[in-house]
Design a protein around this motif. Structure first.
Motif, short mmCIF file in Angstrom:
data_model
loop_
_atom_site.label_atom_id
_atom_site.label_comp_id
_atom_site.label_asym_id
_atom_site.label_seq_id
_atom_site.Cartn_x
_atom_site.Cartn_y
_atom_site.Cartn_z
N ARG A 194 0.75 -1.00 0.12
CA ARG A 194 -0.06 -0.05 0.00
C ARG A 194 1.14 1.17 -0.06
N VAL A 195 0.50 2.10 -1.03
CA VAL A 195 1.47 3.16 -1.17
C VAL A 195 0.67 4.48 -1.32
N LEU A 196 1.54 5.45 -0.63
CA LEU A 196 1.09 6.82 -0.37
C LEU A 196 1.81 7.77 -1.18
N VAL A 197 1.30 8.62 -2.29
CA VAL A 197 2.02 9.69 -3.14
C VAL A 197 1.51 10.81 -2.36
N VAL A 198 2.43 11.96 -2.09
CA VAL A 198 2.27 13.20 -1.53
C VAL A 198 2.33 14.11 -2.80
N GLY A 199 1.33 14.94 -2.98
CA GLY A 199 1.37 15.99 -4.04
C GLY A 199 0.12 15.81 -4.96
N GLN A 200 0.11 17.06 -5.75
CA GLN A 200 -0.97 17.19 -6.67
C GLN A 200 -0.90 17.51 -7.92
N GLY A 201 0.54 17.51 -8.45
CA GLY A 201 0.96 18.06 -9.85
C GLY A 201 0.89 16.81 -10.87
N GLY A 202 1.30 17.26 -12.04
CA GLY A 202 1.57 16.20 -13.12
C GLY A 202 2.74 15.28 -12.83
N VAL A 239 1.59 -3.81 -5.99
CA VAL A 239 0.88 -3.06 -5.27
C VAL A 239 -0.74 -3.09 -5.22
N GLU A 240 -1.21 -3.18 -3.98
CA GLU A 240 -2.62 -3.43 -3.77
C GLU A 240 -3.54 -2.08 -3.73
N GLN A 241 -2.96 -1.12 -3.41
CA GLN A 241 -3.80 0.12 -3.38
C GLN A 241 -2.78 1.53 -3.39
N VAL A 242 -3.23 2.58 -4.00
CA VAL A 242 -2.16 3.64 -4.17
C VAL A 242 -3.24 5.04 -3.82
N TYR A 243 -2.66 5.75 -2.74
CA TYR A 243 -3.40 6.97 -2.28
C TYR A 243 -2.79 8.18 -2.67
N CYS A 244 -3.27 9.13 -3.18
CA CYS A 244 -2.60 10.49 -3.59
C CYS A 244 -3.08 11.51 -2.55
N ALA A 245 -2.08 12.39 -1.83
CA ALA A 245 -2.63 13.39 -0.95
C ALA A 245 -2.17 14.60 -1.42
N PRO A 246 -2.75 15.80 -1.84
CA PRO A 246 -4.33 15.62 -1.92
C PRO A 246 -4.77 15.34 -3.52
N GLY A 247 -3.82 15.01 -4.49
CA GLY A 247 -4.08 14.64 -5.90
C GLY A 247 -5.03 15.71 -6.29
N ASP A 255 3.25 0.93 3.36
CA ASP A 255 4.74 0.37 3.05
C ASP A 255 5.32 1.28 2.39
N LEU A 256 5.14 2.33 1.87
CA LEU A 256 5.98 3.31 1.09
C LEU A 256 5.23 4.61 1.01
N THR A 257 5.89 5.64 1.22
CA THR A 257 5.52 7.02 1.02
C THR A 257 6.53 7.73 0.15
N VAL A 258 5.81 8.17 -0.99
CA VAL A 258 6.71 8.79 -2.13
C VAL A 258 6.15 10.00 -1.98
N ILE A 259 7.17 11.07 -1.62
CA ILE A 259 6.98 12.60 -1.71
C ILE A 259 7.25 13.15 -3.10
N GLY A 260 6.44 13.89 -3.60
CA GLY A 260 6.57 14.42 -5.02
C GLY A 260 7.15 15.72 -4.82
N PRO A 261 6.57 16.79 -4.32
CA PRO A 261 6.89 18.15 -4.40
C PRO A 261 8.21 18.70 -3.56
N GLU A 262 8.81 19.88 -3.81
CA GLU A 262 9.84 20.16 -3.17
C GLU A 262 9.46 20.75 -1.74
N VAL A 263 8.35 21.40 -1.83
CA VAL A 263 7.97 22.07 -0.40
C VAL A 263 8.10 21.06 0.89
N PRO A 264 7.19 20.06 0.73
CA PRO A 264 7.39 19.10 1.80
C PRO A 264 8.67 18.72 2.14
N LEU A 265 9.29 18.36 1.13
CA LEU A 265 10.56 18.01 1.14
C LEU A 265 11.54 18.85 2.07
#
Length: 424
Positions: A2-10, A25-33, A64-74
């Protein structure tokens, strides 16, 4: 998994879409998407910079994994907070993310590591920058806000008057807020741009396929800088010999220097390069997948992306087999709101998305969109990244622009020359 992707862009849309394709991968969430991620995965209404709520959600859901997309939260330290909560994360620490969070820091790292880059000076006072420019020859120069400015804090100036105006806008008028607390003034490099993305686990470096972005707003590289108006992959101008030089003279020294500074880098290092007559030089570093480069690059990746991200997060890239790629090129055309990169209106209904997405070898990645009722509307400056594969760069471009023509909203526009440099 189960994976969380953080961000809302392309960038986050292509990451979520690609991760969801994995049989592991069973399920992917995107916050906020956005409206696009809502169609491909599960959106969660938590802002990308809301560290407290993201930690609470990720902990409760035991991702199981969080993938941080944008630079601001990093840059804000989300990766550190996730690690402290005992979670696996793909994305650099706050200390390592300063490579993007501060252009001055990045330039100092390059200087210490012997990485080729433009000559530069850093200023904390506008008057000192004014004096410096007045005493220099009247020649092209680049003025940069030190901090994060959503890809817009860089001003390429044709001469002294423009440079003085840029310093005034950044450091006096604070057009980019606190990002202008320090400014970097550097020589203007001449040559074509190239984007190099590399997955790094603190020690090992895994370069991805090359890409070329188009930063200026208008055709023929005219107009103000943007976050990127389109990209294509691969970039033929980056030959295998040049890639070896980039790897040995830029990527390796940078990773070693960050390790020496006790800021080991784990995540994606994006090197924005200018291919000068003296060889490749670094324009800037980003600490996440490029947007729009991620769209064509990851569209071509055949290796399961989740394997790559987990190996990097676990410090085990050295165990990963060679990546496999679709040999066909990909072209991504960004469709933007009228007025971007300046002021623009939001909320216009977008038509033709389903028709474009139904085309062969086309995927429409959403960036600045949201759902209002049952309608997708524009909600940002860069709205869509229409991406297509083709047997060659000409057919990929034709397919991408054929898809663009099917999509309409009030004021929609795009550059018409994305990927033409590949055929020059």
């Amino acid at each position: 998994m189960r994976v969380l992707v953080v961000g809302q862009g392309g960038r986050e849309h292509v990451l979520a879409w690609k991760i969801a394709q994995s049989p592991k991968v069973e399920q992917v969430y995107c916050a906020p998407g956005n409206a696009g991620t809502a169609a491909d995965v599960q959106n969660v209404d938590i802002a990308a910079d809301n560290v407290r709520e993201l930690i609470a959600f990720a902990t409760s859901e035991k991702f199981d994994l969080t993938v941080i997309g944008p630079e601001v939260p990093l840059v804000a330290g989300l990766s550190d907070a996730l690690v402290d909560a005992g979670l696996r994360v793909f994305g650099p620490s706050k200390a390592a993310a300063e490579l993007e969070g501060s252009k001055a820091f990045a330039k100092q790292v390059m200087r210490q590591a012997g990485v080729p880059t433009a000559d530069f000076k850093v200023f904390t006072e506008a008057r000192e920058a004014f004096t410096y420019l007045e005493e220099r020859e009247d020649e092209p120069i680049v003025v940069k806000a030190d901090g994060l400015a959503a890809g817009k804090g860089v001003m390429v100036c044709s001469g002294r008057d423009e440079a003085l105006a840029a310093v005034r806008e950044i450091a006096v008028d604070r057009a980019f807020g606190d990002a202008g607390g320090r400014i970097v003034i550097e020589e203007k490099l001449v040559g074509q741009e190239a984007s190099i993305l590399a997955i790094i686990d603190g020690k090992s470096i895994l370069p991805l396929e090359t890409a070329q972005d188009h930063k200026p707003a208008y055709d023929d590289d005219e107009g103000p800088n943007t976050g990127g108006m389109g990209a294509y992959s691969p970039a033929p101008i980056v030959t295998p010999e040049m890639m070896e030089r980039i790897y040995s003279k830029i990527l390796i020294p940078t990773v070693h220097e960050m390790k020496r500074l006790k800021r080991p880098f784990k995540g994606v290092l994006y090197a924005g390069l200018i291919l000068t007559s003296q060889g490749p030089k670094v324009l800037e570093y980003n600490v996440r997948f490029g947007d729009p480069e991620a769209q064509p690059v990851l569209s071509r990746l055949k290796t399961d992306l989740i394997d790559v991200l987990v190996a990097a997060a676990d410090g085990k890239l050295h165990n990963l087999p060679d990546l496999t790629w679709d040999s066909r090129p990909a072209v991504c055309v960004v469709m933007a709101s009228e007025g971007y990169p300046g002021k623009y209106e939001k909320g216009h209904p977008i038509r033709g998305l389903a028709e474009a997405d139904a085309m062969k070898d086309v995927k429409v990645f959403h960036a600045g969109t949201k759902i209002r009722g049952d309608t997708v509307v524009n909600d940002g400056g860069r709205v869509l990244g229409v991406t297509a594969l083709g047997d060659d760069i000409t057919s990929a471009k034709l397919q991408a622009y054929s898809a663009v023509k099917k999509i309409r909203w009030q004021g929609a526009w795009c550059r018409k020359d994305i990927s033409d440099k590949a055929r020059a």
